[in-house]
Design a protein around this motif. Sequence first.
Motif, PDB file in Angstrom:
ATOM      1  N   THR A  19      14.212  -7.462 -21.157  1.00  0.00           N
ATOM      2  CA  THR A  19      12.758  -7.261 -21.199  1.00  0.00           C
ATOM      3  C   THR A  19      12.032  -8.594 -21.109  1.00  0.00           C
ATOM      4  N   SER A  22      12.327  -9.955 -17.570  1.00  0.00           N
ATOM      5  CA  SER A  22      11.504  -9.162 -16.665  1.00  0.00           C
ATOM      6  C   SER A  22      10.025  -9.537 -16.801  1.00  0.00           C
ATOM      7  N   ASN A  23       9.556  -9.674 -18.031  1.00  0.00           N
ATOM      8  CA  ASN A  23       8.154 -10.042 -18.256  1.00  0.00           C
ATOM      9  C   ASN A  23       7.853 -11.424 -17.694  1.00  0.00           C
ATOM     10  N   ARG A  24       8.789 -12.356 -17.854  1.00  0.00           N
ATOM     11  CA  ARG A  24       8.572 -13.719 -17.361  1.00  0.00           C
ATOM     12  C   ARG A  24       8.505 -13.725 -15.841  1.00  0.00           C
ATOM     13  N   VAL A  25       9.387 -12.975 -15.186  1.00  0.00           N
ATOM     14  CA  VAL A  25       9.384 -12.895 -13.725  1.00  0.00           C
ATOM     15  C   VAL A  25       8.071 -12.282 -13.238  1.00  0.00           C
ATOM     16  N   THR A  26       7.615 -11.246 -13.890  1.00  0.00           N
ATOM     17  CA  THR A  26       6.363 -10.593 -13.505  1.00  0.00           C
ATOM     18  C   THR A  26       5.196 -11.558 -13.619  1.00  0.00           C
ATOM     19  N   ARG A  27       5.122 -12.296 -14.719  1.00  0.00           N
ATOM     20  CA  ARG A  27       4.026 -13.266 -14.900  1.00  0.00           C
ATOM     21  C   ARG A  27       4.084 -14.356 -13.838  1.00  0.00           C
ATOM     22  N   GLN A  29       5.359 -14.140 -10.797  1.00  0.00           N
ATOM     23  CA  GLN A  29       4.966 -13.572  -9.510  1.00  0.00           C
ATOM     24  C   GLN A  29       3.455 -13.385  -9.426  1.00  0.00           C
ATOM     25  N   GLN A  30       2.863 -12.910 -10.491  1.00  0.00           N
ATOM     26  CA  GLN A  30       1.416 -12.725 -10.493  1.00  0.00           C
ATOM     27  C   GLN A  30       0.704 -14.053 -10.322  1.00  0.00           C
TER      28      GLN A  30
END
Length: 95
Positions: A19, A22-27, A29-30
Amino acid sequence: MPGLLRGVARTAVVAGTATAVSNRVTRRQQGRWAAQQGYQEPPAPPAYQAEPPATPAATDMTSKIEQLKQLGELKEQGVLTEAEFEEQKRTILRT
Protein backbone atom coordinates in the motif's frame (compact mmCIF):
# COMPACT_ATOMS: atom_id res chain seq x y z
CA MET A 1 -1.00 -21.32 16.90
CA PRO A 2 2.35 -19.46 16.71
CA GLY A 3 2.61 -20.40 13.03
CA LEU A 4 -0.80 -18.88 12.35
CA LEU A 5 0.12 -15.60 14.07
CA ARG A 6 3.39 -15.44 12.18
CA GLY A 7 1.53 -15.93 8.87
CA VAL A 8 -1.01 -13.22 9.70
CA ALA A 9 1.75 -10.83 10.77
CA ARG A 10 3.73 -11.48 7.59
CA THR A 11 0.60 -10.87 5.46
CA ALA A 12 -0.07 -7.60 7.29
CA VAL A 13 3.50 -6.40 6.72
CA VAL A 14 3.42 -7.29 3.04
CA ALA A 15 0.02 -5.63 2.53
CA GLY A 16 1.12 -2.49 4.38
CA THR A 17 4.32 -2.26 2.35
CA ALA A 18 2.44 -2.76 -0.91
CA THR A 19 0.00 0.00 0.00
CA ALA A 20 2.78 2.41 0.91
CA VAL A 21 4.64 1.74 -2.34
CA SER A 22 1.47 2.06 -4.40
CA ASN A 23 0.63 5.42 -2.80
CA ARG A 24 4.16 6.71 -3.41
CA VAL A 25 4.06 5.69 -7.08
CA THR A 26 0.67 7.35 -7.53
CA ARG A 27 1.89 10.61 -5.98
CA ARG A 28 5.02 10.60 -8.13
CA GLN A 29 3.00 10.01 -11.31
CA GLN A 30 0.57 12.78 -10.46
CA GLY A 31 3.49 15.13 -9.88
CA ARG A 32 5.00 14.27 -13.25
CA TRP A 33 1.70 14.71 -15.08
CA ALA A 34 1.11 18.02 -13.38
CA ALA A 35 4.58 19.21 -14.39
CA GLN A 36 3.99 18.17 -18.01
CA GLN A 37 0.72 20.03 -18.17
CA GLY A 38 2.11 23.16 -16.54
CA TYR A 39 -0.21 22.68 -13.63
CA GLN A 40 -0.14 25.35 -10.98
CA GLU A 41 -1.74 25.17 -7.60
CA PRO A 42 -5.03 27.04 -7.68
CA PRO A 43 -4.99 30.24 -5.67
CA ALA A 44 -6.40 30.02 -2.21
CA PRO A 45 -10.05 31.01 -2.13
CA PRO A 46 -10.74 34.38 -0.60
CA ALA A 47 -11.78 34.43 3.02
CA TYR A 48 -15.49 33.80 3.19
CA GLN A 49 -17.47 36.61 4.66
CA ALA A 50 -21.06 35.61 4.98
CA GLU A 51 -23.76 38.17 5.06
CA PRO A 52 -25.94 37.84 8.10
CA PRO A 53 -28.95 35.77 7.17
CA ALA A 54 -32.13 37.69 6.55
CA THR A 55 -34.49 37.23 9.40
CA PRO A 56 -37.67 35.39 8.48
CA ALA A 57 -39.74 38.27 9.84
CA ALA A 58 -37.99 40.81 7.59
CA THR A 59 -38.33 38.57 4.54
CA ASP A 60 -41.98 37.88 5.36
CA MET A 61 -42.72 41.59 5.83
CA THR A 62 -41.05 42.45 2.52
CA SER A 63 -43.20 39.85 0.81
CA LYS A 64 -46.34 41.25 2.42
CA ILE A 65 -45.47 44.79 1.36
CA GLU A 66 -44.98 43.65 -2.23
CA GLN A 67 -48.32 41.87 -2.20
CA LEU A 68 -50.07 44.93 -0.79
CA LYS A 69 -48.51 47.12 -3.49
CA GLN A 70 -49.77 44.76 -6.17
CA LEU A 71 -53.23 44.79 -4.62
CA GLY A 72 -53.20 48.59 -4.56
CA GLU A 73 -52.27 48.69 -8.24
CA LEU A 74 -55.07 46.25 -9.10
CA LYS A 75 -57.55 48.40 -7.16
CA GLU A 76 -56.36 51.56 -8.97
CA GLN A 77 -56.77 49.82 -12.32
CA GLY A 78 -60.32 48.88 -11.40
CA VAL A 79 -59.66 45.17 -11.38
CA LEU A 80 -60.60 44.88 -7.69
CA THR A 81 -63.51 46.49 -5.93
CA GLU A 82 -63.04 48.21 -2.58
CA ALA A 83 -64.56 45.21 -0.77
CA GLU A 84 -62.31 42.72 -2.60
CA PHE A 85 -59.28 44.88 -1.87
CA GLU A 86 -60.07 45.04 1.85
CA GLU A 87 -60.70 41.29 2.02
CA GLN A 88 -57.41 40.45 0.31
CA LYS A 89 -55.56 42.99 2.46
CA ARG A 90 -56.87 41.36 5.65
CA THR A 91 -55.87 37.93 4.32
CA ILE A 92 -52.31 39.07 3.62
CA LEU A 93 -51.89 40.83 6.94
CA ARG A 94 -53.25 37.85 8.89
CA THR A 95 -50.66 35.39 7.57
